[in-house]
Design a protein around this motif. Sequence first.
Motif, PDB file in Angstrom:
ATOM      1  N   SER A 195     -47.276  24.196 -10.355  1.00 34.67           N
ATOM      2  CA  SER A 195     -46.374  24.680 -11.093  1.00 34.67           C
ATOM      3  C   SER A 195     -45.697  25.303 -10.383  1.00 34.67           C
ATOM      4  O   SER A 195     -44.247  25.148 -10.808  1.00 34.67           O
ATOM      5  N   GLU A 196     -45.026  25.936  -9.580  1.00 35.39           N
ATOM      6  CA  GLU A 196     -44.154  26.628  -8.720  1.00 35.39           C
ATOM      7  C   GLU A 196     -43.088  25.685  -8.377  1.00 35.39           C
ATOM      8  O   GLU A 196     -41.975  25.528  -8.356  1.00 35.39           O
ATOM      9  N   GLN A 197     -43.547  24.468  -7.917  1.00 40.87           N
ATOM     10  CA  GLN A 197     -42.611  23.630  -7.401  1.00 40.87           C
ATOM     11  C   GLN A 197     -41.750  23.314  -8.593  1.00 40.87           C
ATOM     12  O   GLN A 197     -40.499  22.669  -8.196  1.00 40.87           O
ATOM     13  N   GLN A 198     -42.764  22.756  -9.751  1.00 43.44           N
ATOM     14  CA  GLN A 198     -41.988  22.430 -10.576  1.00 43.44           C
ATOM     15  C   GLN A 198     -41.135  23.161 -11.277  1.00 43.44           C
ATOM     16  O   GLN A 198     -40.058  23.239 -11.444  1.00 43.44           O
ATOM     17  N   ALA A 199     -41.188  24.615 -11.535  1.00 44.96           N
ATOM     18  CA  ALA A 199     -40.701  24.981 -12.054  1.00 44.96           C
ATOM     19  C   ALA A 199     -39.157  25.550 -10.949  1.00 44.96           C
ATOM     20  O   ALA A 199     -38.612  26.420 -11.394  1.00 44.96           O
ATOM     21  N   LYS A 200     -39.688  25.306  -9.382  1.00 48.90           N
ATOM     22  CA  LYS A 200     -38.197  25.544  -8.368  1.00 48.90           C
ATOM     23  C   LYS A 200     -37.465  23.824  -8.812  1.00 48.90           C
ATOM     24  O   LYS A 200     -36.154  23.841  -8.633  1.00 48.90           O
ATOM     25  N   LYS A 206     -31.246  23.070 -13.323  1.00 52.26           N
ATOM     26  CA  LYS A 206     -30.915  23.447 -14.127  1.00 52.26           C
ATOM     27  C   LYS A 206     -29.580  24.339 -13.026  1.00 52.26           C
ATOM     28  O   LYS A 206     -28.165  24.382 -13.463  1.00 52.26           O
ATOM     29  N   LYS A 207     -30.076  25.361 -11.767  1.00 48.97           N
ATOM     30  CA  LYS A 207     -28.684  25.614 -10.943  1.00 48.97           C
ATOM     31  C   LYS A 207     -27.281  24.413 -11.054  1.00 48.97           C
ATOM     32  O   LYS A 207     -26.132  24.915 -10.193  1.00 48.97           O
ATOM     33  N   ALA A 208     -27.945  23.459 -10.574  1.00 46.73           N
ATOM     34  CA  ALA A 208     -26.931  22.134  -9.753  1.00 46.73           C
ATOM     35  C   ALA A 208     -25.881  21.757 -11.425  1.00 46.73           C
ATOM     36  O   ALA A 208     -24.590  21.515 -11.041  1.00 46.73           O
ATOM     37  N   VAL A 209     -27.152  21.710 -12.486  1.00 46.43           N
ATOM     38  CA  VAL A 209     -25.904  21.465 -13.533  1.00 46.43           C
ATOM     39  C   VAL A 209     -25.124  22.526 -13.835  1.00 46.43           C
ATOM     40  O   VAL A 209     -24.091  22.114 -13.923  1.00 46.43           O
ATOM     41  N   ALA A 210     -25.651  23.843 -13.931  1.00 42.74           N
ATOM     42  CA  ALA A 210     -24.432  25.009 -13.901  1.00 42.74           C
ATOM     43  C   ALA A 210     -23.012  24.795 -12.154  1.00 42.74           C
ATOM     44  O   ALA A 210     -21.809  25.446 -13.227  1.00 42.74           O
ATOM     45  N   LYS A 211     -23.422  24.461 -11.749  1.00 40.37           N
ATOM     46  CA  LYS A 211     -22.636  24.276 -10.819  1.00 40.37           C
ATOM     47  C   LYS A 211     -21.021  23.244 -11.205  1.00 40.37           C
ATOM     48  O   LYS A 211     -20.649  23.643 -11.063  1.00 40.37           O
TER      49      LYS A 211
END
Length: 239
Positions: A195-200, A206-211
């Motif tokens: 779950s943590e890996q999926q969330a990461k 999202k960070k890549a899209v925002a960047k």
Amino acid sequence: MQKLRVSFVAGVTPGKWMDRFTERYPEVELVAARQDFGDVLELLAKDQADAVFVRYRGDSPKDATRHVIPLYEELEVLCAAKDHDVEYYEETIPEEAAAGFPQLDLADYPEEVGGIPTAMEVVASGAQVLRVPQSIARLFHRKDVIYRVIEPGAPTMIGIAWPTAMEDTRMVDEFIGIVRGRSANSSRQTSVRNSEQQAKRINDKKKAVAKAKAQEAAKKAKQQAKKQARSGSKGRKRR
């Protein structure tokens, strides 16, 4: 429905671990069976169990076909009839004293002749004494049989084993995590780690899209600024 098959040797009490597993994974069918006779490890080799609680003395039975994790040690005790000389020892009995009594061999009491319960009947008669792990003495307790811990004795180890060739070990990993005391939210639990890996992965995306959007916006702003600068330069030349 997904299924997890767990077998265990006599003396192991996995009820609390199985209850916790069922609470966390109600969609998984947990099939449990006690193995009083024979080699419980053979169940893994024959694909009749996904994980087993095994008892061993000395070297670990881990090999190329199975993983084994040691869990806890069992004391060795001497079982004897009530009013036997063994009863004169309060809680423990020295190895030398234990070895001095006529010994009963469990190998002489296979399943066909009644197994451990029959052996305990012989012990209760006062004819012989029996050396077993403390958990066995407790499981097959009789009012007419007492036991004392042997010092130093020959302790046994309880471990949990599962096949190395298993393709999907997720449920076994979850069960082992519970047995080893990991909480439902422990980062070492496979489900939590996944779950943590999926969330990461989602967060990184999202960070890549925002960047990318920020870089695109900066690029457009730079192009706009250049365009305005060129327009201003042309206007000054006309004047």
